[in-house]
Design a protein around this motif. Structure first.
Motif, PDB file in Angstrom:
ATOM      1  N   LYS A  31       0.868  -1.169   0.000  1.00 24.46           N
ATOM      2  CA  LYS A  31       0.000   0.000   0.000  1.00 24.46           C
ATOM      3  C   LYS A  31       0.904   1.217   0.000  1.00 24.46           C
ATOM      4  N   GLY A  32       0.605   2.222  -0.852  1.00 21.49           N
ATOM      5  CA  GLY A  32       1.400   3.446  -0.852  1.00 21.49           C
ATOM      6  C   GLY A  32       1.397   4.067   0.540  1.00 21.49           C
ATOM      7  N   GLN A  33       0.225   4.375   1.015  1.00 20.96           N
ATOM      8  CA  GLN A  33       0.002   4.792   2.381  1.00 20.96           C
ATOM      9  C   GLN A  33      -0.821   3.704   3.033  1.00 20.96           C
ATOM     10  N   PRO A  34      -0.444   3.215   4.210  1.00 19.84           N
ATOM     11  CA  PRO A  34      -1.268   2.198   4.859  1.00 19.84           C
ATOM     12  C   PRO A  34      -2.703   2.688   5.006  1.00 19.84           C
ATOM     13  N   VAL A  35      -3.652   1.827   4.666  1.00 20.71           N
ATOM     14  CA  VAL A  35      -5.056   2.184   4.625  1.00 20.71           C
ATOM     15  C   VAL A  35      -5.772   1.587   5.828  1.00 20.71           C
ATOM     16  N   GLU A  36      -6.587   2.400   6.492  1.00 22.74           N
ATOM     17  CA  GLU A  36      -7.400   1.912   7.609  1.00 22.74           C
ATOM     18  C   GLU A  36      -8.437   0.948   7.062  1.00 22.74           C
ATOM     19  N   VAL A  37      -8.517  -0.236   7.640  1.00 23.36           N
ATOM     20  CA  VAL A  37      -9.440  -1.264   7.197  1.00 23.36           C
ATOM     21  C   VAL A  37     -10.527  -1.422   8.259  1.00 23.36           C
ATOM     22  N   ALA A  38     -11.784  -1.367   7.816  1.00 20.93           N
ATOM     23  CA  ALA A  38     -12.903  -1.595   8.732  1.00 20.93           C
ATOM     24  C   ALA A  38     -13.103  -3.107   8.834  1.00 20.93           C
ATOM     25  N   LEU A  39     -12.537  -3.696   9.865  1.00 22.28           N
ATOM     26  CA  LEU A  39     -12.616  -5.146  10.026  1.00 22.28           C
ATOM     27  C   LEU A  39     -13.986  -5.542  10.560  1.00 22.28           C
ATOM     28  N   PRO A  40     -14.640  -6.502   9.897  1.00 22.80           N
ATOM     29  CA  PRO A  40     -15.929  -6.983  10.381  1.00 22.80           C
ATOM     30  C   PRO A  40     -15.795  -7.617  11.772  1.00 22.80           C
ATOM     31  N   THR A 112      -3.668 -12.984   2.213  1.00 24.11           N
ATOM     32  CA  THR A 112      -3.051 -12.590   3.477  1.00 24.11           C
ATOM     33  C   THR A 112      -2.937 -11.082   3.536  1.00 24.11           C
ATOM     34  N   LEU A 113      -3.404 -10.509   4.636  1.00 23.73           N
ATOM     35  CA  LEU A 113      -3.249  -9.082   4.901  1.00 23.73           C
ATOM     36  C   LEU A 113      -2.230  -8.918   6.014  1.00 23.73           C
ATOM     37  N   ALA A 114      -1.334  -7.971   5.868  1.00 24.29           N
ATOM     38  CA  ALA A 114      -0.437  -7.597   6.958  1.00 24.29           C
ATOM     39  C   ALA A 114      -1.044  -6.355   7.586  1.00 24.29           C
ATOM     40  N   LEU A 115      -1.363  -6.444   8.874  1.00 18.45           N
ATOM     41  CA  LEU A 115      -2.041  -5.353   9.573  1.00 18.45           C
ATOM     42  C   LEU A 115      -1.153  -4.768  10.657  1.00 18.45           C
ATOM     43  N   ALA A 116      -1.201  -3.444  10.774  1.00 18.13           N
ATOM     44  CA  ALA A 116      -0.548  -2.754  11.879  1.00 18.13           C
ATOM     45  C   ALA A 116      -1.439  -2.892  13.108  1.00 18.13           C
ATOM     46  N   PRO A 117      -0.912  -2.615  14.316  1.00 13.29           N
ATOM     47  CA  PRO A 117      -1.729  -2.755  15.531  1.00 13.29           C
ATOM     48  C   PRO A 117      -2.995  -1.896  15.520  1.00 13.29           C
ATOM     49  N   ASP A 118      -2.960  -0.770  14.822  1.00 12.90           N
ATOM     50  CA  ASP A 118      -4.143   0.105  14.785  1.00 12.90           C
ATOM     51  C   ASP A 118      -5.131  -0.288  13.681  1.00 12.90           C
ATOM     52  N   GLY A 119      -4.878  -1.399  12.985  1.00 14.15           N
ATOM     53  CA  GLY A 119      -5.816  -1.895  11.978  1.00 14.15           C
ATOM     54  C   GLY A 119      -5.538  -1.447  10.565  1.00 14.15           C
ATOM     55  N   ARG A 120      -4.448  -0.719  10.334  1.00 12.31           N
ATOM     56  CA  ARG A 120      -4.126  -0.299   8.967  1.00 12.31           C
ATOM     57  C   ARG A 120      -3.572  -1.472   8.171  1.00 12.31           C
ATOM     58  N   GLU A 121      -3.996  -1.572   6.917  1.00 15.01           N
ATOM     59  CA  GLU A 121      -3.479  -2.613   6.021  1.00 15.01           C
ATOM     60  C   GLU A 121      -2.159  -2.144   5.440  1.00 15.01           C
ATOM     61  N   LEU A 122      -1.101  -2.893   5.730  1.00 11.50           N
ATOM     62  CA  LEU A 122       0.235  -2.542   5.257  1.00 11.50           C
ATOM     63  C   LEU A 122       0.513  -3.128   3.883  1.00 11.50           C
TER      64      LEU A 122
END
Length: 143
Positions: A31-40, A112-122
């Motif tokens: 991702k260019g900029q990590p994007v906040e993902v709304a996880l169900p 596979t998604l790599a997620l940061a602790p705050d939920g951003r998709e890396l």
């Protein structure tokens, strides 16, 4: 003679499609900029229940019950998480939650998604991840 040309054309198209599939399968998409993902909710519950909740990077694998490459991905990602500080692996089965695939735009398994602790998709990997490419892509996000 026309039949021979048709057979050669079919072989050429088949080889081209196979090579394209081989190149794109398991490719790491940054991702260019990590994007906040709304996880169900079911995904959040699985993440909260998994150990090492404070890890800097979570590899969230989406799989299904009868997916053969998912088993290989599970072994690869679990091994990678076990050997890498600051990395954890969580497997989420989409079989019982197909709506999650639609919400997160998961078009195939394994994804596979790599997620940061705050939920951003890396980053995101569709198909069986290539270990070296994944490690290289994750390196900037790990301690």
């Amino acid at each position: 003679m026309t039949g021979f040309v048709v057979v050669l054309a079919a072989i050429a198209v088949t080889v081209a499609v196979g090579l394209l599939h081989r190149k794109l399968n398991g490719r790491v998409r940054q991702k260019g900029q990590p994007v906040e993902v709304a996880l169900p909710a079911p995904v959040r519950t699985a993440l909260d229940a998994a150990p090492d909740a404070g890890a800097p990077v979570t590899l969230l694998q989406f799989s299904t019950t009868f997916c053969a490459p998912c088993r290989h991905a599970r072994v690869l990602l679990a091994d990678l998480a076990g050997r890498t500080e600051g990395l954890r692996h969580v497997d989420f089965d989409l079989t019982a939650h197909p709506e999650v695939a639609e919400q997160l735009r998961v078009l195939r398994t394994p994804t596979t998604l790599a997620l940061a602790p705050d939920g951003r998709e890396l980053l995101r990997v569709s198909g069986l991840p290539k270990r070296d490419a994944l490690v290289t892509a994750l390196r900037p996000h790990l301690p």
